[in-house]
Design an enzyme around this catalytic site. Structure first.
Site, PDB file in Angstrom:
ATOM      1  N   GLU A 141      20.753  -4.176  -8.952  1.00  0.00           N
ATOM      2  CA  GLU A 141      21.957  -3.418  -8.614  1.00  0.00           C
ATOM      3  C   GLU A 141      23.200  -3.971  -9.311  1.00  0.00           C
ATOM      4  OE1 GLU A 141      22.129  -0.577  -6.590  1.00  0.00           O
ATOM      5  OE2 GLU A 141      19.971  -0.738  -6.961  1.00  0.00           O
ATOM      6  N   PRO A 174      27.183   1.054 -15.994  1.00  0.00           N
ATOM      7  CA  PRO A 174      27.480   2.485 -15.998  1.00  0.00           C
ATOM      8  C   PRO A 174      28.810   2.813 -15.338  1.00  0.00           C
ATOM      9  CG  PRO A 174      25.707   1.971 -14.456  1.00  0.00           C
ATOM     10  CD  PRO A 174      25.956   0.740 -15.247  1.00  0.00           C
ATOM     11  N   ASP A 233      32.890   7.977 -40.785  1.00  0.00           N
ATOM     12  CA  ASP A 233      31.963   8.092 -39.662  1.00  0.00           C
ATOM     13  C   ASP A 233      32.519   9.016 -38.587  1.00  0.00           C
ATOM     14  OD1 ASP A 233      30.185   6.306 -40.735  1.00  0.00           O
ATOM     15  OD2 ASP A 233      30.842   4.601 -39.532  1.00  0.00           O
ATOM     16  N   ARG A 287      28.549  -3.873 -37.620  1.00  0.00           N
ATOM     17  CA  ARG A 287      28.676  -3.158 -38.889  1.00  0.00           C
ATOM     18  C   ARG A 287      30.126  -3.024 -39.339  1.00  0.00           C
ATOM     19  NH1 ARG A 287      29.736   2.335 -38.582  1.00  0.00           N
ATOM     20  NH2 ARG A 287      28.412   2.804 -40.374  1.00  0.00           N
TER      21      ARG A 287
END
Length: 273
Positions: A119, A92, A176, A161
């Site tokens: 962690e 993150p 897209d 893809r």
């Protein structure tokens, strides 16, 4: 492309055997190797974590298992004739994963993923391999998961893809959301298929017109409409020059105007949301 994933939950990566990714593996377009990190532990409890230096809650994944596992994965890849690996670290605290980054990763011949738990991984592991290869620390969103395996699936699906031969129609990803080019900062608009009427709901007449120019314009206008409604931040950071005359007209209808100097767009004053 070769993918190596080191994880304490190999079973989490089973979705890589289905859908387009699974078909790409079956055809040989994608060579996937999943490694169980616990195979490189050396105590009877297969310990992969320990308490953090400096104190605090949670546990940190140890250097030794990760270093030995990555060394072996890299050795296997080199022995198979691969070259130019890149390390992908789901975290993150990483760089936001975007379509642009998916395109960049799709051009690399070999990706090695390190989905962590607890962690995270002792920082020295990342720093060590950064001296040997490019490292991509990647975040799939502003939230925290129990582990990085879900992020591996997201990144792999987005990257795979884009590989030649994976999509049935090579042009499918051209329009897209976020696709490089005209759609780089836009969301794709609504799509429709048969039947032409369902539960009293029809489809926009322009899509039945056969007029390709009008259809293209309608799709562009709908992309602008959806983007201003759902992701106004994308419009705000677009240079005004990114939009043609028709785009500008639609943005004006939607209540947007160039900033003074005409560089970026902003919501016009006194316009209701």
């Amino acid at each position: 492309m070769r993918l190596d994933v080191v994880t304490i939950f190999p079973e989490y990566l089973e979705p890589l055997n289905v859908s387009l990714v699974g078909k790409a593996r079956a055809r040989g377009s994608l060579d996937v190797h999943v490694h169980d990190l616990r195979e490189w532990t050396y105590d009877r409890h297969n310990t992969v974590d320990d308490t953090p230096y400096g104190g605090g809650p949670g546990m940190v994944m140890k250097t030794e298992p990760w270093g030995d596992a990555l060394d072996q994965a890299l050795a296997d890849g080199y022995e198979a004739g691969r070259s130019q690996p890149a390390l992908v670290v789901p975290t993150p605290s990483g760089r936001p994963f975007t379509q642009e980054l998916a395109v960049e990763l799709s051009e690399r011949p070999w990706l090695v993923f390190t989905p962590a738990r607890y962690e995270g991984i002792d920082r020295r592991v990342i720093d060590e391999y950064a001296t040997r290869m490019p490292v991509y620390e990647v975040s799939i969103g502003d939230y925290v998961l129990a582990g990085g395996e879900a992020a591996v699936l997201v990144v792999t699906e987005a990257v795979a893809r884009l590989l030649p031969g994976v999509l049935g129609n090579a042009e499918s990803h051209r329009d897209d959301s976020f696709a490089p080019g005209a759609m780089a900062n836009l969301l794709e608009g609504p799509v429709y298929t048969k039947p032409p009427e369902w539960r009293g709901r029809g489809i926009p007449a322009v899509l039945l017109s056969g007029h390709h120019g009008k259809i293209a314009r309608w799709r562009r206008d709908e992309a602008l409409r959806r983007t201003t409604a759902h992701r106004p931040d994308l419009i705000e950071r677009c240079e005004a020059s990114a939009f043609d005359k028709k785009d500008r007209e639609m943005l004006s209808i939607l209540g947007w105007e160039p900033e003074p100097g005409g560089r970026f767009w902003r919501k016009a004053q006194d316009v209701e949301e």
